[in-house]
Design an enzyme around this catalytic site. Structure first.
Site, short mmCIF file in Angstrom:
data_model
loop_
_atom_site.label_atom_id
_atom_site.label_comp_id
_atom_site.label_asym_id
_atom_site.label_seq_id
_atom_site.Cartn_x
_atom_site.Cartn_y
_atom_site.Cartn_z
N GLU A 99 40.79 48.02 32.32
CA GLU A 99 39.76 47.67 33.29
C GLU A 99 40.19 48.22 34.65
OE1 GLU A 99 38.17 43.68 35.66
OE2 GLU A 99 38.95 43.47 33.63
N GLU B 5 35.74 44.40 44.52
CA GLU B 5 35.94 43.02 44.08
C GLU B 5 36.51 42.19 45.22
OE1 GLU B 5 37.35 40.68 40.09
OE2 GLU B 5 38.66 42.29 40.80
#
Length: 317
Positions: free
Chosen positions: A134, A139
């Site tokens: 990932e 974020e």
């Protein structure tokens, strides 16, 4: 087609960094074409958030997705007060129809979700998590700057503590089952890279370059004078060797990319609370009121600005 490689040897540690390459555009997405390139995932939140991911028909009916002026907006519900029996605040999670290995993706973002309890993300993820890896591009939580870029992988993948990038190392162990899945993160050295300050500055551009030997993430503020011309006005080809020092650089020095990263889908989502934003210590430290779940349940109007607005997404391979 990828040509024109340049090499720079970093002496501490001994890391050979490829400066860039030339790529050809495979997808030019904006507005409806952007939406058509993704599908809605009405699934349980993997990060255990106070969220209810809805399908596309519900998203359209409830005004959580819209296309106007060739821009795509994705938002959470901001009118409904929740009870304890509700599954969570209605929101979106979309996944690209295509998968990518070696590629560049340029996200032109006009606005990102903001508000206490919010946890927005733009990432690339393999089907067999964490074994296919990932990469978190955008974020953060609870409006706390700066943006954090991270890798999450299977075991035996670490990053050098010193490498050529403008960001700051926040963890070198990428293994998802160490350190509560913190991953090997990099904090972008720009307080306008995330949240309200990003939005008030008109947003900006995020780009990922993934190759077999490195992953780079770049960020440029909307008002920056150093935005490369092929980022500001994407054309049929790009040359990343002209992009300068990345905000985050993840080399394969201590991590065999061929066994830690597979084909990735792009994921764009907005959750609330959950494992990171809702952690009692993290939420309290952000200066947000009440508890995360109570706040998200009882203050729908607080999420009027909890939305992504994308000008475009251009992908090169």
């Amino acid at each position: 087609m990828r040509i024109n490689f340049h090499f720079l040897v970093i002496l501490a540690p001994a890391v050979t960094m490829t400066l860039g390459a030339t790529y050809q555009r495979s997808s030019q997405l904006a507005g409806q074409s952007f939406l058509d390139a993704f599908n809605f995932e009405a699934i349980s939140d993997p990060t255990h958030g106070r969220v209810n991911y809805v399908n596309e028909s519900t998203a359209k009916a409830d005004g959580l997705v819209s296309v106007a002026n060739n821009k795509l907006t994705l938002r959470a519900d901001y009118t409904t007060k929740l009870s304890s029996s509700d599954s969570g605040r209605n929101s979106f999670r979309i996944k690209s129809n295509s998968q990518y290995k070696t590629h560049v993706a340029i996200f032109d973002i006009a606005h990102m979700p903001q508000g206490c309890g919010t946890w927005p993300a733009i990432c690339e993820v393999g089907a067999n998590w964490p074994n296919e890896g990932e990469v978190d591009i955008v974020e953060g939580v609870n409006d706390q700057t700066p943006n954090k870029c991270s890798l999450h992988t299977s075991s035996n993948c670490t990053m050098p503590s010193s490498r050529s990038m403008s960001g700051t190392v926040d963890g070198t162990d990428c293994y998802a089952y160490d350190n509560n899945n913190a991953g090997c993160g990099v904090d972008i050295n720009d307080d306008k890279s995330y949240g309200p300050k990003f939005n008030s500055n008109g947003g900006g551009w995020y780009a990922i370059e993934r190759r077999s030997s490195y992953i780079k993430i770049f960020f440029w503020e909307r008002t920056s004078g150093s935005v490369p011309s092929d980022v500001k006005s994407p054309g049929p080809s790009i040359n990343t060797s002209n992009w300068g020092t990345p905000a985050a650089y993840f080399p394969d020095t201590y991590c065999k990319f061929s066994t830690h990263f597979g084909a990735h889908n792009i994921i764009i989502n907005l959750t609330f609370c959950g494992d990171w934003a809702g952690s009692s210590s993290v939420y309290a430290a952000s200066g947000c009121p009440s508890t995360c779940v109570d706040y998200v349940d009882n203050n729908p109007s607080a999420f009027k600005n909890a939305y992504f607005k994308f000008n475009s997404l251009n992908i090169y391979e």
